[in-house]
Design an enzyme around this catalytic site. Structure first.
Site, PDB file in Angstrom:
ATOM      1  NE  ARG A 198      18.503  31.859  13.814  1.00 40.08           N
ATOM      2  CZ  ARG A 198      19.736  31.723  13.365  1.00 40.08           C
ATOM      3  NH1 ARG A 198      19.972  31.755  12.071  1.00 40.08           N
ATOM      4  NH2 ARG A 198      20.725  31.563  14.209  1.00 40.08           N
TER       5      ARG A 198
ATOM      6  CE  LYS B 103      35.202  24.715  10.866  1.00 38.26           C
ATOM      7  NZ  LYS B 103      34.833  26.019  10.271  1.00 38.26           N
TER       8      LYS B 103
ATOM      9  N   GLY C 122      21.214  27.585  16.252  1.00 35.83           N
ATOM     10  CA  GLY C 122      20.361  27.395  15.098  1.00 35.83           C
ATOM     11  C   GLY C 122      20.183  25.923  14.767  1.00 35.83           C
TER      12      GLY C 122
ATOM     13  N   GLY D 290      26.225  30.806  17.288  1.00 38.08           N
ATOM     14  CA  GLY D 290      27.456  31.510  17.627  1.00 38.08           C
ATOM     15  C   GLY D 290      27.221  32.541  18.719  1.00 38.08           C
TER      16      GLY D 290
HETATM   17  C1  3PG Z   1      23.587  32.323  12.450  1.00 37.54           C
HETATM   18  O1  3PG Z   1      22.894  31.626  11.719  1.00 37.54           O
HETATM   19  O2  3PG Z   1      24.462  31.851  13.194  1.00 37.54           O
HETATM   20  C2  3PG Z   1      23.312  33.803  12.511  1.00 37.54           C
HETATM   21  O3  3PG Z   1      22.231  34.134  11.705  1.00 37.54           O
HETATM   22  C3  3PG Z   1      24.551  34.578  12.132  1.00 37.54           C
HETATM   23  O4  3PG Z   1      24.934  34.261  10.825  1.00 37.54           O
HETATM   24  P1  3PG Z   1      26.482  34.343  10.402  1.00 37.54           P
HETATM   25  O5  3PG Z   1      27.175  33.269  11.200  1.00 37.54           O
HETATM   26  O6  3PG Z   1      26.509  34.123   8.931  1.00 37.54           O
HETATM   27  O7  3PG Z   1      26.952  35.710  10.795  1.00 37.54           O
END
Ligand code: 3PG
Ligand code: MG
Length: 399
Positions: free
Chosen positions: A41, A206, A356, A380
């Protein structure tokens, strides 16, 4: 609605101007040592930062890391990220030990053209993630005061309605960075008419995280392959015992209904690697997916499933993959993720690795990143984009 991007900002001229860049530098850290285990990232945001520096901007970078609870927590400090960013940019990155306080003000004021600073974790402040518009607004005012323009290059966080993502762009001229632009272009291709066969591979722990994307993609996919911890709730929905495997009991009925609707498209594992406990040293063996012993838990897809998934994904013309097939961090349970990733890397069509965790898996397993069409930095975020949701960070850039 059109989004202005980095080129538009550069065309306006940024020499000597301060630009605030929201990045997603939420990198995985080693639990014991705190060292960065995957800097993907950080690398992903370098093109935007370099373009701004080369054009003479003073670049103030901000990001979150982990999920601290609105107060400083040394475990989630961005200090190691500042050091790594400096190495990758081959320049000194000034680090502010707070986000909008005295340290940040000093660092920002001292920043010269072409220099880069990183502010401490945005989530050390309650205003960042607050549900209260006014509280977020106050924090956004403080951030916006640091710059004359705002660039969002934090694709991984565009699905969060947070101050730095949603409220700061309302206060400054705002632009999409190169990463955000590329991610949106790529994912838009998957949402439009896909090339066929279109195969989606979903894993991760999940089911609850994936239900909406399954709903959204079911009408368009040719095959939906399901592995990872989430497969056990589906296996349970088929009536199988899953032993001590991960199970979301309250979603069994939902999974059964999805299996009925997607009977011709949803493919579940035919065998799994079942272990006595969640440990690299645990006794383990591959068993048929309908014969998981009561005292064992499934930690990976089995060899017959790997062959089947590899075959189905390998002959696709378009693939979207999100979520590991097993606990790839532990060597005995990495074969599923590796096998599926390798098959996808050989696909002659267009392939996207979303997330990620899956992106980190590709790198951790030593696979060639360039053999994939696109590796998304957003987990997400990419899922919510494919679900067709309006993403607060993108909406804010459009306004
Ligand atoms: C992730 O790793 O999915 C993003 O950096 C967002 O992080 P978060 O899900 O804690 O908002
Ligand atoms: Mg996440």
């Amino acid at each position: 609605m059109s989004i202005r991007n980095l080129d538009d900002l550069l065309a306006e001229g940024v020499s000597g101007r301060r630009v605030l860049v929201r990045a997603d530098l939420n990198v995985p850290l080693d639990k014991q040592t705190g060292a960065i285990t995957d800097d993907g990232r950080i690398r992903a945001v370098l093109p935007t930062l370099t373009a701004l520096r080369d054009a003479g901007a003073a670049v103030v970078v901000c990001s979150h890391l982990g999920r601290p609870k609105g107060a400083p927590d040394p475990k989630y400090s961005l200090a190691p990220v500042a050091a790594r960013l400096g190495e990758l940019l081959d320049t000194e990155v000034a680090f502010a030990t707070d986000t909008v306080g005295e340290s940040a003000r000093g660092v920002v004021e001292a920043l010269a053209a072409g220099q880069v600073a990183l502010l401490e974790n945005l989530r050390f402040n309650p205003g960042e993630t607050s549900k209260d518009d006014a509280e977020r607004g106050t924090f956004a005012d403080q951030l916006a005061a640091f710059a004359e323009a705002y660039v969002d290059d934090a694709f991984g966080a565009v699905h969060r309605k947070h101050a730095s993502v949603y409220d700061v762009p309302a206060r400054l001229p705002h632009f999409a960075g190169q990463l955000v632009l590329r991610e949106v272009e790529v994912l838009a291709r998957l949402r439009q008419e896909p090339d066929r066969p279109f195969v989606v591979v979903l894993g991760g722990s999940k089911v609850s995280d994936k239900l909406a994307v399954i709903e959204a993609l079911l009408p368009t996919v040719d095959r939906l392959l399901i592995g990872g911890g989430m497969c056990f709730t589906f296996l349970r929905a088929q009536g199988h015992e899953v032993g001590k495997s991960l199970l979301e009991e309250d979603l069994v009925d939902t999974c059964r209904e999805l299996l009925e609707r997607g009977a011709d498209r949803i493919v579940l594992p035919i065998d799994v690697v079942a272990a006595t406990e969640f440990s690299a040293d645990a006794d383990h063996e591959a068993v048929p997916a309908n014969q998981i012993p009561a005292d064992r838990l499934g930690l990976d897809i089995g060899p017959r499933t790997i062959a089947e998934f590899a075959d189905m994904a390998g002959t696709a013309r378009m693939v979207f993959w999100n979520g590991p097939m097993g606990v790839f961090e532990l060597a005995p349970f990495a074969a599923g993720t590796r096998g599926v990733a390798e098959a996808i890397s050989h696909v002659k069509g267009f392939t996207v690795v979303g997330g990620g965790d899956s992106a980190a898996a590709v790198r951790a397993l030593g696979l060639d990143e360039s053999s994939f069409g696109h590796i998304s930095t957003g987990g997400g975020a990419s899922l919510e984009y494919l679900e067709g949701k309006a993403l607060p960070g993108i909406v804010a850039l459009e306004q």
